[in-house]
Design a protein around this motif. Structure first.
Motif, PDB file in Angstrom:
ATOM      1  N   ASN A 236      -8.226   0.770 -10.474  1.00 47.31           N
ATOM      2  CA  ASN A 236      -7.259   0.245 -10.691  1.00 47.31           C
ATOM      3  C   ASN A 236      -6.445   0.470  -9.449  1.00 47.31           C
ATOM      4  O   ASN A 236      -5.772   1.327  -9.035  1.00 47.31           O
ATOM      5  N   LEU A 237      -6.028  -0.920  -8.867  1.00 52.65           N
ATOM      6  CA  LEU A 237      -5.403  -0.975  -7.330  1.00 52.65           C
ATOM      7  C   LEU A 237      -4.094  -0.824  -7.586  1.00 52.65           C
ATOM      8  O   LEU A 237      -3.456  -1.790  -8.405  1.00 52.65           O
ATOM      9  N   SER A 238      -3.453  -0.241  -6.766  1.00 49.98           N
ATOM     10  CA  SER A 238      -1.877   0.081  -6.901  1.00 49.98           C
ATOM     11  C   SER A 238      -1.273  -1.098  -6.228  1.00 49.98           C
ATOM     12  O   SER A 238      -1.553  -1.868  -5.312  1.00 49.98           O
ATOM     13  N   LYS A 239       0.141  -1.106  -6.374  1.00 46.80           N
ATOM     14  CA  LYS A 239       1.235  -2.028  -5.880  1.00 46.80           C
ATOM     15  C   LYS A 239       1.157  -1.664  -4.238  1.00 46.80           C
ATOM     16  O   LYS A 239       1.117  -2.551  -3.548  1.00 46.80           O
ATOM     17  N   GLU A 240       0.977  -0.216  -4.040  1.00 45.38           N
ATOM     18  CA  GLU A 240       0.966   0.070  -2.562  1.00 45.38           C
ATOM     19  C   GLU A 240      -0.269  -0.445  -1.939  1.00 45.38           C
ATOM     20  O   GLU A 240       0.235  -0.867  -0.676  1.00 45.38           O
ATOM     21  N   TYR A 241      -1.249  -0.427  -2.183  1.00 45.07           N
ATOM     22  CA  TYR A 241      -2.680  -0.861  -1.804  1.00 45.07           C
ATOM     23  C   TYR A 241      -2.359  -2.411  -1.526  1.00 45.07           C
ATOM     24  O   TYR A 241      -2.453  -2.789  -0.456  1.00 45.07           O
TER      25      TYR A 241
END
Length: 64
Positions: A8-13
């Motif tokens: 699950n890729l984060s906003k920060e990523y």
């Protein structure tokens, strides 16, 4: 960047990735967004899951 399809890729990523695309290609935010949709997500919003795409959209809003 290498991406694990199960992650699950984060906003920060996505904030980092969008900044990288903008800097490397001298793109506007809109151009970087289109690039990501076409090449990262392969025109399939669910390729990395709904949460990852939602985080991508939130990252765009933060960068606006």
């Amino acid at each position: 960047m290498i991406v694990n399809n199960g992650a699950n890729l984060s906003k920060e990523y996505f904030i980092s990735y969008l900044k990288l695309v903008r800097e490397a290609r001298s793109f506007s935010l809109e151009q970087a967004q289109n690039y990501m949709v076409n090449y990262f997500f392969k025109n399939n919003n669910d390729v990395y899951g709904k949460d990852s795409y939602r985080n991508f959209l939130q990252a765009i809003e933060i960068l606006k």
